[in-house]
Enzyme design. Structure first.
Site, PDB file in Angstrom:
ATOM      1  N   PRO A   1       0.817  -1.224   0.000  1.00 37.05           N
ATOM      2  CA  PRO A   1       0.000   0.000   0.000  1.00 37.05           C
ATOM      3  C   PRO A   1       0.851   1.275   0.000  1.00 37.05           C
ATOM      4  O   PRO A   1       0.350   2.351  -0.337  1.00 37.05           O
ATOM      5  CB  PRO A   1      -0.807  -0.095   1.295  1.00 37.05           C
TER       6      PRO A   1
ATOM      7  N   GLU B   1       1.228  -8.610   8.282  1.00 39.44           N
ATOM      8  CA  GLU B   1       1.454  -7.166   8.456  1.00 39.44           C
ATOM      9  C   GLU B   1       2.433  -6.620   7.420  1.00 39.44           C
ATOM     10  O   GLU B   1       2.768  -5.437   7.456  1.00 39.44           O
ATOM     11  CB  GLU B   1       1.957  -6.868   9.867  1.00 39.44           C
TER      12      GLU B   1
HETATM   13  C1  JD8 Z   1       0.635  -6.340   0.186  1.00 40.32           C
HETATM   14  C2  JD8 Z   1       0.007  -7.661   3.500  1.00 40.32           C
HETATM   15  C3  JD8 Z   1      -2.131  -6.630   4.181  1.00 40.32           C
HETATM   16  C4  JD8 Z   1      -3.260  -5.442   5.866  1.00 40.32           C
HETATM   17  C5  JD8 Z   1      -0.933  -3.937   6.568  1.00 40.32           C
HETATM   18  C6  JD8 Z   1       0.169  -4.487   4.631  1.00 40.32           C
HETATM   19  C7  JD8 Z   1      -0.912  -3.317  -2.788  1.00 40.32           C
HETATM   20  N1  JD8 Z   1      -3.138  -1.362  -2.870  1.00 40.32           N
HETATM   21  C8  JD8 Z   1      -2.952  -2.281  -1.899  1.00 40.32           C
HETATM   22  N2  JD8 Z   1      -3.732  -2.425  -0.842  1.00 40.32           N
HETATM   23  N3  JD8 Z   1      -3.274  -3.392  -0.052  1.00 40.32           N
HETATM   24  C9  JD8 Z   1      -2.148  -3.896  -0.594  1.00 40.32           C
HETATM   25  C10 JD8 Z   1      -1.349  -4.935   0.059  1.00 40.32           C
HETATM   26  C11 JD8 Z   1      -1.737  -5.363   1.364  1.00 40.32           C
HETATM   27  C12 JD8 Z   1      -0.925  -6.265   2.042  1.00 40.32           C
HETATM   28  C13 JD8 Z   1       0.252  -6.762   1.468  1.00 40.32           C
HETATM   29  C14 JD8 Z   1      -0.167  -5.433  -0.509  1.00 40.32           C
HETATM   30  C15 JD8 Z   1       0.833  -7.629   2.415  1.00 40.32           C
HETATM   31  N4  JD8 Z   1      -1.038  -6.833   3.282  1.00 40.32           N
HETATM   32  C16 JD8 Z   1      -2.122  -5.303   4.907  1.00 40.32           C
HETATM   33  C17 JD8 Z   1      -3.300  -4.355   6.903  1.00 40.32           C
HETATM   34  C18 JD8 Z   1      -1.976  -4.193   7.580  1.00 40.32           C
HETATM   35  N5  JD8 Z   1      -0.822  -4.975   5.552  1.00 40.32           N
HETATM   36  C19 JD8 Z   1      -1.921  -3.202  -1.787  1.00 40.32           C
HETATM   37  N6  JD8 Z   1      -0.117  -3.418  -3.592  1.00 40.32           N
END
Ligand code: JD8
Length: 264
Positions: A89, A116
């Protein structure tokens, strides 16, 4: 073009990659997608790919060693010349322009996190790019990786057949698409616009252009400001600005079911 995808959920990719445009591109040898599970590059008895975060806070973080080992083993000598893209993100917004840029490479590596996210050292020492598919949260990097593969593959020569030219895609032209109709000519009292039944290809082309401009003006004025418009397009936009109530977003929209009536 070759994609190497690093994911602890390789099984979620199969059906999407086998279907339709991507499935045909792979069968034709224009697209090569290889899936790699970091779990296969662990060295402990439990094949551990994640661990608790330093400093606390709950959840799990992807360990660096399995991801580094997997990417190094798979890319080998190609590592210094292959973009290694972390889906996150926090990445650079993925747009059609970025898709075209990636389509100019022979190979890409895509790193999918879960939980995470990944240990910061993956970002610092392994990823060469970070990309986000949009400002909403999904559960891991797998869906974002599929979005990137799909959008990039569509930019490759010979991947799209006659069914849809990439050149016509809405973000390729910078405008939203015109309305599409197929048979029957009347459905539940709604008629297909007469011009589309006329066989007059010049009139059809100018009707479609005007509808594209009208839709973009109404829904995505930000795109219209950036689009390359001909002098005729500019005249059409001037006319549309006289005709259209820009605040009336739901002019021809079916009424949604009322909250009262739904059992949500
Ligand atoms: C990779 C885990 C889950 C859940 C933080 C990061 C892209 N545009 C986008 N939205 N979300 C992602 C994405 C989310 C991911 C991972 C990409 C690995 N998570 C979240 C909440 C806590 N993690 C993405 N590109």
């Amino acid at each position: 073009m070759r994609f190497d995808v690093f994911t602890v959920f390789p099984e979620v990719f199969a059906s999407y990659l086998a279907a339709s445009v991507l499935g045909r591109a792979r069968s034709a040898g224009r697209l090569d997608v290889r899936l790699h599970d970091p779990r296969d590059y662990t060295t402990d008895r439990h094949r551990t790919t994640d661990d608790t975060p330093y400093g606390g806070g709950g959840g799990m973080v992807m360990k660096p060693e399995p991801l580094f080992a997997a990417v190094r083993a798979v890319l080998g000598e190609a590592l210094p010349t292959t973009p290694v893209i972390l889906l996150t993100p926090q990445g650079r917004p993925f747009t059609q322009e970025v898709a075209r840029e990636f389509a100019g490479r022979a190979r890409l590596a895509l790193l999918c996190g879960r939980y995470e996210g990944v240990d910061e050292r993956v970002r610092q020492g392994l990823a060469t790019d970070e990309v986000s598919i949009g400002d909403y949260v999904v559960t891991g990097g797998e869906l974002p990786a599929l979005v990137v593969i799909d959008a990039v593959a569509r930019c490759l020569p010979g991947v799209l057949g006659d069914e849809d030219g990439a050149q016509d895609d809405s973000f390729a032209t910078g405008l939203l698409e015109y309305p599409q109709y197929t048979r029957p000519p009347e459905f539940e009292g709604r008629r297909v616009p007469e011009v589309l039944l006329s066989g007059d290809h010049a009139r059809i082309a100018s009707w479609r252009r005007r509808e594209s401009l009208a839709r973009t003006l109404r829904r995505r004025p930000d795109l219209l400001a950036a689009a390359q418009l001909s002098p005729q397009d500019r005249k059409t936009v001037e006319e549309l600005l006289q005709e259209i109530d820009l605040d009336d977003h739901d002019k021809d929209r079916a009424a949604p079911a009322s909250e009262e009536a739904s059992d949500g």
